[in-house]
Write a protein that holds these residues in place. Structure first.
Motif, mmCIF file in Angstrom:
data_model
loop_
_atom_site.group_PDB
_atom_site.id
_atom_site.type_symbol
_atom_site.label_atom_id
_atom_site.label_comp_id
_atom_site.label_asym_id
_atom_site.label_seq_id
_atom_site.Cartn_x
_atom_site.Cartn_y
_atom_site.Cartn_z
ATOM 1 N N LYS A 48 -29.447 35.443 0.490
ATOM 2 C CA LYS A 48 -30.173 35.996 1.630
ATOM 3 C C LYS A 48 -31.178 34.986 2.170
ATOM 4 O O LYS A 48 -31.373 34.871 3.371
ATOM 5 C CB LYS A 48 -30.882 37.294 1.244
ATOM 6 C CG LYS A 48 -29.950 38.446 1.021
ATOM 7 C CD LYS A 48 -30.720 39.700 0.702
ATOM 8 C CE LYS A 48 -29.768 40.865 0.486
ATOM 9 N NZ LYS A 48 -30.492 42.099 0.157
ATOM 10 N N PHE A 49 -31.836 34.247 1.268
ATOM 11 C CA PHE A 49 -32.818 33.268 1.705
ATOM 12 C C PHE A 49 -32.165 32.104 2.436
ATOM 13 O O PHE A 49 -32.758 31.519 3.332
ATOM 14 C CB PHE A 49 -33.636 32.758 0.515
ATOM 15 C CG PHE A 49 -34.763 31.859 0.916
ATOM 16 C CD1 PHE A 49 -35.868 32.371 1.585
ATOM 17 C CD2 PHE A 49 -34.717 30.501 0.661
ATOM 18 C CE1 PHE A 49 -36.898 31.549 1.980
ATOM 19 C CE2 PHE A 49 -35.749 29.669 1.056
ATOM 20 C CZ PHE A 49 -36.848 30.193 1.706
ATOM 21 N N LYS A 50 -30.915 31.773 2.060
ATOM 22 C CA LYS A 50 -30.215 30.682 2.736
ATOM 23 C C LYS A 50 -29.913 31.021 4.188
ATOM 24 O O LYS A 50 -29.759 30.132 5.011
ATOM 25 C CB LYS A 50 -28.915 30.355 2.006
ATOM 26 C CG LYS A 50 -29.124 29.611 0.707
ATOM 27 C CD LYS A 50 -27.805 29.290 0.043
ATOM 28 C CE LYS A 50 -28.043 28.587 -1.282
ATOM 29 N NZ LYS A 50 -26.784 28.302 -1.981
ATOM 30 N N VAL A 86 -31.982 32.563 6.183
ATOM 31 C CA VAL A 86 -33.230 32.523 6.949
ATOM 32 C C VAL A 86 -33.334 31.175 7.652
ATOM 33 O O VAL A 86 -33.162 30.116 7.044
ATOM 34 C CB VAL A 86 -34.452 32.755 6.037
ATOM 35 C CG1 VAL A 86 -35.744 32.574 6.807
ATOM 36 C CG2 VAL A 86 -34.389 34.130 5.408
ATOM 37 N N ASP A 87 -33.610 31.218 8.926
ATOM 38 C CA ASP A 87 -33.716 30.010 9.749
ATOM 39 C C ASP A 87 -35.127 29.433 9.623
ATOM 40 O O ASP A 87 -35.979 29.610 10.494
ATOM 41 C CB ASP A 87 -33.381 30.370 11.198
ATOM 42 C CG ASP A 87 -33.409 29.176 12.115
ATOM 43 O OD1 ASP A 87 -33.344 28.041 11.622
ATOM 44 O OD2 ASP A 87 -33.501 29.382 13.335
ATOM 45 N N VAL A 88 -35.368 28.717 8.529
ATOM 46 C CA VAL A 88 -36.697 28.167 8.262
ATOM 47 C C VAL A 88 -37.051 27.096 9.286
ATOM 48 O O VAL A 88 -38.183 27.052 9.789
ATOM 49 C CB VAL A 88 -36.774 27.594 6.820
ATOM 50 C CG1 VAL A 88 -38.119 26.942 6.569
ATOM 51 C CG2 VAL A 88 -36.512 28.687 5.812
ATOM 52 N N THR A 89 -36.096 26.243 9.638
ATOM 53 C CA THR A 89 -36.388 25.203 10.631
ATOM 54 C C THR A 89 -36.711 25.825 11.989
ATOM 55 O O THR A 89 -37.582 25.333 12.709
ATOM 56 C CB THR A 89 -35.208 24.227 10.766
ATOM 57 O OG1 THR A 89 -34.025 24.966 11.086
ATOM 58 C CG2 THR A 89 -35.000 23.443 9.484
ATOM 59 N N GLY A 90 -36.030 26.908 12.335
ATOM 60 C CA GLY A 90 -36.327 27.599 13.585
ATOM 61 C C GLY A 90 -37.705 28.213 13.580
ATOM 62 O O GLY A 90 -38.422 28.181 14.588
ATOM 63 N N ILE A 91 -38.097 28.767 12.433
ATOM 64 C CA ILE A 91 -39.431 29.366 12.307
ATOM 65 C C ILE A 91 -40.506 28.294 12.448
ATOM 66 O O ILE A 91 -41.494 28.470 13.168
ATOM 67 C CB ILE A 91 -39.564 30.115 10.958
ATOM 68 C CG1 ILE A 91 -38.638 31.326 10.929
ATOM 69 C CG2 ILE A 91 -41.002 30.515 10.692
ATOM 70 C CD1 ILE A 91 -38.512 31.971 9.570
ATOM 71 N N THR A 149 -27.778 25.462 17.922
ATOM 72 C CA THR A 149 -26.807 24.916 16.978
ATOM 73 C C THR A 149 -26.786 25.665 15.647
ATOM 74 O O THR A 149 -25.870 25.469 14.863
ATOM 75 C CB THR A 149 -27.098 23.425 16.710
ATOM 76 O OG1 THR A 149 -28.429 23.284 16.214
ATOM 77 C CG2 THR A 149 -26.924 22.606 17.979
ATOM 78 N N ASN A 150 -27.751 26.503 15.383
ATOM 79 C CA ASN A 150 -27.825 27.227 14.114
ATOM 80 C C ASN A 150 -26.907 28.438 14.138
ATOM 81 O O ASN A 150 -26.786 29.126 15.151
ATOM 82 C CB ASN A 150 -29.274 27.658 13.860
ATOM 83 C CG ASN A 150 -29.492 28.068 12.430
ATOM 84 O OD1 ASN A 150 -28.583 28.514 11.742
ATOM 85 N ND2 ASN A 150 -30.708 27.903 11.968
ATOM 86 N N GLY A 151 -26.288 28.731 13.000
ATOM 87 C CA GLY A 151 -25.399 29.888 12.900
ATOM 88 C C GLY A 151 -26.139 31.216 12.926
ATOM 89 O O GLY A 151 -25.666 32.187 13.511
ATOM 90 N N ASP A 152 -27.291 31.277 12.273
ATOM 91 C CA ASP A 152 -28.122 32.480 12.244
ATOM 92 C C ASP A 152 -29.518 32.151 12.767
ATOM 93 O O ASP A 152 -30.471 32.012 12.005
ATOM 94 C CB ASP A 152 -28.241 33.037 10.818
ATOM 95 C CG ASP A 152 -26.947 33.615 10.299
ATOM 96 O OD1 ASP A 152 -26.259 34.271 11.101
ATOM 97 O OD2 ASP A 152 -26.628 33.413 9.112
ATOM 98 N N PRO A 153 -29.672 32.031 14.075
ATOM 99 C CA PRO A 153 -30.976 31.617 14.613
ATOM 100 C C PRO A 153 -32.016 32.724 14.518
ATOM 101 O O PRO A 153 -31.689 33.906 14.502
ATOM 102 C CB PRO A 153 -30.669 31.295 16.072
ATOM 103 C CG PRO A 153 -29.500 32.149 16.403
ATOM 104 C CD PRO A 153 -28.696 32.253 15.136
#
Length: 190
Positions: A4-6, A8-13, A57-61
């Protein structure tokens, strides 16, 4: 939990947070010269570009930018943003003005805001009744949005300091925010 943590769009945040931080700095700091302002504006532009590139470009933005291509989603997002700006300006500007410029205490500010609280309740009920009777709301919402904008302009003109040459009378404080609150809550109910 790691799976679940993988997602999460940390770079987007991080990119969104940095971009919004630069936006706040750009719009609220008084810069010493034009070059400092230009530097922060360029940084903001780069941060915005990087945020959009990361999200597209992210799969789960964190913010699905592709949804904003739909006019309904874009329109409702912009209406929500401008409505929130409108309301927060009313919620913070007027009490702070009463406290700092008019030297009112907290109890007096609360008393000054009573007519606007009544206007909020009345406008919610009236807009609901109008919708029930007519079923139409577009023209009604447009008219009350324009009235609310004029109410905000009246509030700003009467309370903008102009080197403290324009100080509203005490009785004006009771009705200056009634029109903006009234129109906002009518439009929110629709």
């Amino acid at each position: 939990m790691k799976e679940k943590f993988k997602k999460v769009d940390v770079t987007g945040i991080v990119a969104l947070s940095f971009m919004l931080l630069l936006f706040v700095v750009l719009t609220s700091v008084e810069f010493a010269n034009f070059y400092q302002f230009s530097f922060v504006a360029v940084l903001f532009g780069l941060a915005l570009y990087m945020f959009l590139k990361l999200e597209l470009t992210n799969g789960d933005p964190i913010v699905p930018i592709g949804l904003l291509k739909d006019r309904s989603v874009l329109g409702s997002s912009l209406a929500n943003m401008f409505g929130s700006i409108y309301m927060f300006a009313l919620l913070y500007y007027f009490p702070v003005y009463n406290s700092t410029v008019m030297n009112l205490g907290t109890k007096q500010i609360g008393i000054v805001l009573i007519p606007s609280i009544i206007a909020c309740s009345v406008s919610s009920v009236l807009s609901g009744l109008y919708m029930k009777w007519t079923g139409k709301y577009l023209l009604f919402a447009i008219v009350f949005s324009v009235i609310g904008c004029f109410g905000i302009l009246l509030l700003i003109v009467r309370t903008y300091p102009f080197d403290l040459l324009v100080i509203p009378a005490r009785f004006e404080l009771y009705y200056l925010v009634v029109i903006p609150y009234f129109s906002f809550f009518i439009c929110v109910q629709l």
